[in-house]
Design a protein around this motif. Structure first.
Motif, PDB file in Angstrom:
ATOM      1  N   LYS A   2       0.821  -1.211   0.000  1.00  0.00           N
ATOM      2  CA  LYS A   2       0.000   0.000   0.000  1.00  0.00           C
ATOM      3  C   LYS A   2       0.858   1.265   0.000  1.00  0.00           C
ATOM      4  N   SER A   3       2.095   1.160   0.443  1.00  0.00           N
ATOM      5  CA  SER A   3       2.976   2.329   0.459  1.00  0.00           C
ATOM      6  C   SER A   3       3.300   2.822  -0.957  1.00  0.00           C
ATOM      7  N   ASP A   4       3.003   2.008  -1.962  1.00  0.00           N
ATOM      8  CA  ASP A   4       3.241   2.390  -3.356  1.00  0.00           C
ATOM      9  C   ASP A   4       2.025   3.070  -3.989  1.00  0.00           C
ATOM     10  N   LEU A   5       0.976   3.295  -3.206  1.00  0.00           N
ATOM     11  CA  LEU A   5      -0.286   3.788  -3.753  1.00  0.00           C
ATOM     12  C   LEU A   5      -0.184   5.191  -4.352  1.00  0.00           C
ATOM     13  N   ASP A   6       0.448   6.129  -3.666  1.00  0.00           N
ATOM     14  CA  ASP A   6       0.527   7.502  -4.192  1.00  0.00           C
ATOM     15  C   ASP A   6       1.240   7.533  -5.541  1.00  0.00           C
TER      16      ASP A   6
ATOM     17  N   ALA B 248      20.103   2.840  -4.559  1.00  0.00           N
ATOM     18  CA  ALA B 248      20.720   1.552  -4.879  1.00  0.00           C
ATOM     19  C   ALA B 248      19.697   0.428  -5.027  1.00  0.00           C
ATOM     20  N   ASP B 249      18.492   0.610  -4.478  1.00  0.00           N
ATOM     21  CA  ASP B 249      17.491  -0.448  -4.606  1.00  0.00           C
ATOM     22  C   ASP B 249      17.025  -0.638  -6.051  1.00  0.00           C
ATOM     23  N   ILE B 250      17.364   0.283  -6.921  1.00  0.00           N
ATOM     24  CA  ILE B 250      17.023   0.166  -8.348  1.00  0.00           C
ATOM     25  C   ILE B 250      17.708  -1.052  -8.978  1.00  0.00           C
ATOM     26  N   PHE B 251      18.818  -1.461  -8.399  1.00  0.00           N
ATOM     27  CA  PHE B 251      19.551  -2.597  -8.972  1.00  0.00           C
ATOM     28  C   PHE B 251      18.708  -3.869  -9.021  1.00  0.00           C
ATOM     29  N   SER B 252      17.758  -4.012  -8.087  1.00  0.00           N
ATOM     30  CA  SER B 252      16.922  -5.214  -8.102  1.00  0.00           C
ATOM     31  C   SER B 252      15.943  -5.209  -9.277  1.00  0.00           C
ATOM     32  N   SER B 253      15.819  -4.081  -9.966  1.00  0.00           N
ATOM     33  CA  SER B 253      14.948  -3.989 -11.137  1.00  0.00           C
ATOM     34  C   SER B 253      15.725  -4.084 -12.449  1.00  0.00           C
ATOM     35  N   ILE B 254      17.020  -4.002 -12.380  1.00  0.00           N
ATOM     36  CA  ILE B 254      17.828  -3.926 -13.604  1.00  0.00           C
ATOM     37  C   ILE B 254      18.229  -5.300 -14.128  1.00  0.00           C
ATOM     38  N   ARG B 255      18.779  -6.141 -13.260  1.00  0.00           N
ATOM     39  CA  ARG B 255      19.280  -7.450 -13.688  1.00  0.00           C
ATOM     40  C   ARG B 255      18.204  -8.496 -13.514  1.00  0.00           C
ATOM     41  N   MET B 256      17.883  -9.183 -14.598  1.00  0.00           N
ATOM     42  CA  MET B 256      16.855 -10.227 -14.562  1.00  0.00           C
ATOM     43  C   MET B 256      17.446 -11.535 -15.087  1.00  0.00           C
ATOM     44  N   PRO B 257      16.874 -12.650 -14.675  1.00  0.00           N
ATOM     45  CA  PRO B 257      17.326 -13.939 -15.208  1.00  0.00           C
ATOM     46  C   PRO B 257      17.011 -14.052 -16.700  1.00  0.00           C
ATOM     47  N   SER B 258      17.652 -14.973 -17.377  1.00  0.00           N
ATOM     48  CA  SER B 258      17.363 -15.176 -18.793  1.00  0.00           C
ATOM     49  C   SER B 258      15.902 -15.557 -18.966  1.00  0.00           C
TER      50      SER B 258
ATOM     51  N   VAL C 295       4.891  -1.854  -9.551  1.00  0.00           N
ATOM     52  CA  VAL C 295       5.419  -0.770  -8.717  1.00  0.00           C
ATOM     53  C   VAL C 295       5.846  -1.381  -7.389  1.00  0.00           C
ATOM     54  N   ALA C 296       7.141  -1.538  -7.225  1.00  0.00           N
ATOM     55  CA  ALA C 296       7.668  -2.111  -5.994  1.00  0.00           C
ATOM     56  C   ALA C 296       9.062  -1.560  -5.743  1.00  0.00           C
ATOM     57  N   GLY C 297       9.259  -1.087  -4.544  1.00  0.00           N
ATOM     58  CA  GLY C 297      10.578  -0.591  -4.175  1.00  0.00           C
ATOM     59  C   GLY C 297      11.369  -1.663  -3.454  1.00  0.00           C
ATOM     60  N   ARG C 298      12.425  -1.238  -2.796  1.00  0.00           N
ATOM     61  CA  ARG C 298      13.323  -2.131  -2.064  1.00  0.00           C
ATOM     62  C   ARG C 298      13.805  -3.270  -2.946  1.00  0.00           C
ATOM     63  N   SER C 299      13.398  -4.478  -2.643  1.00  0.00           N
ATOM     64  CA  SER C 299      13.809  -5.628  -3.444  1.00  0.00           C
ATOM     65  C   SER C 299      12.680  -5.969  -4.407  1.00  0.00           C
ATOM     66  N   ASN C 300      12.835  -5.566  -5.648  1.00  0.00           N
ATOM     67  CA  ASN C 300      11.761  -5.654  -6.634  1.00  0.00           C
ATOM     68  C   ASN C 300      11.712  -7.023  -7.311  1.00  0.00           C
TER      69      ASN C 300
ATOM     70  N   PRO D  21       9.276   3.102  -7.520  1.00  0.00           N
ATOM     71  CA  PRO D  21       9.385   4.485  -7.040  1.00  0.00           C
ATOM     72  C   PRO D  21      10.780   4.735  -6.479  1.00  0.00           C
ATOM     73  N   TYR D  22      11.285   5.932  -6.704  1.00  0.00           N
ATOM     74  CA  TYR D  22      12.615   6.264  -6.199  1.00  0.00           C
ATOM     75  C   TYR D  22      12.582   6.431  -4.690  1.00  0.00           C
ATOM     76  N   SER D  23      13.611   5.969  -4.033  1.00  0.00           N
ATOM     77  CA  SER D  23      13.728   6.117  -2.586  1.00  0.00           C
ATOM     78  C   SER D  23      15.119   6.631  -2.247  1.00  0.00           C
ATOM     79  N   ASP D  24      15.160   7.688  -1.454  1.00  0.00           N
ATOM     80  CA  ASP D  24      16.443   8.208  -0.963  1.00  0.00           C
ATOM     81  C   ASP D  24      17.039   7.303   0.115  1.00  0.00           C
ATOM     82  N   LYS D  25      16.187   6.449   0.678  1.00  0.00           N
ATOM     83  CA  LYS D  25      16.591   5.642   1.817  1.00  0.00           C
ATOM     84  C   LYS D  25      17.869   4.835   1.557  1.00  0.00           C
ATOM     85  N   PHE D  26      17.986   4.289   0.369  1.00  0.00           N
ATOM     86  CA  PHE D  26      19.170   3.496   0.037  1.00  0.00           C
ATOM     87  C   PHE D  26      20.030   4.196  -1.012  1.00  0.00           C
ATOM     88  N   GLY D  27      19.867   5.497  -1.118  1.00  0.00           N
ATOM     89  CA  GLY D  27      20.636   6.267  -2.093  1.00  0.00           C
ATOM     90  C   GLY D  27      20.354   5.832  -3.521  1.00  0.00           C
TER      91      GLY D  27
END
Length: 154
Positions: free
Chosen positions: A10-14, A93-103, A61-66, A85-91
């Motif tokens: 629910k924190s992703d609602l806005d 860096a949590d975007i990395f969980s959205s970048i690399r995906m398995p084949s 829409v999922a932050g932290r570990s996507n 959504p962007y988060s300053d909390k981890f500078g």
């Protein structure tokens, strides 16, 4: 023709509401749902199955570990747009969980709510002339904003 926005919590609602609002500008309906790939994977699968036979694009829409974006993409043949959504909390860096995906798993990563809606609109514009015209008008308005800003600066 609709976008199914799946939020990890629910924190992703806005943030998701911003996507839905911009989708409405393009004449695209949005359905918002909440399900977690980590906590309720069965619920995610139920949502995918519910919309799988429709003309949809999933927006995750999922932050932290996507895990949500890859999980949805691996379980549907429909386009999936990951828009964490962007988060300053981890500078950021949590975007990395959205970048690399398995084949074999390929959600498209689009940052910013407005851009996620634009990406959905461009997908639907391939088949819908009305949506295509709204995309073209949106792009023209963005160009006009730059010209206007330059004129005001002089």
């Amino acid at each position: 023709m609709k976008a199914v926005i799946i939020m990890g919590s629910k924190s992703d609602l806005d943030y998701s509401k911003k996507i839905a609002s911009k989708l409405a500008d393009f004449g695209i309906d949005a359905v918002m749902r909440i399900a977690s790939a980590h906590k309720t994977p069965e619920k995610v699968l139920e949502i995918i199955k519910e919309y799988e036979k429709e003309d949809v694009v999933f927006v995750t829409v999922a932050g932290r570990s996507n895990a949500l974006s890859g999980f949805v993409d691996a379980n549907t043949s429909k386009p999936v747009i990951a828009s964490p959504p962007y988060s300053d909390k981890f500078g950021g860096a949590d975007i990395f969980s959205s970048i690399r995906m398995p084949s074999g798993v390929a959600p498209m990563l689009v940052l910013e709510a407005e851009n996620a809606a634009l990406a959905v609109a461009k997908i639907f514009a391939l088949k819908d002339e009305g949506v295509r015209e709204k995309v073209v008008q949106f792009q023209e308005n963005k160009r006009r904003e730059i010209y206007k800003a330059d004129e005001e600066l002089r």
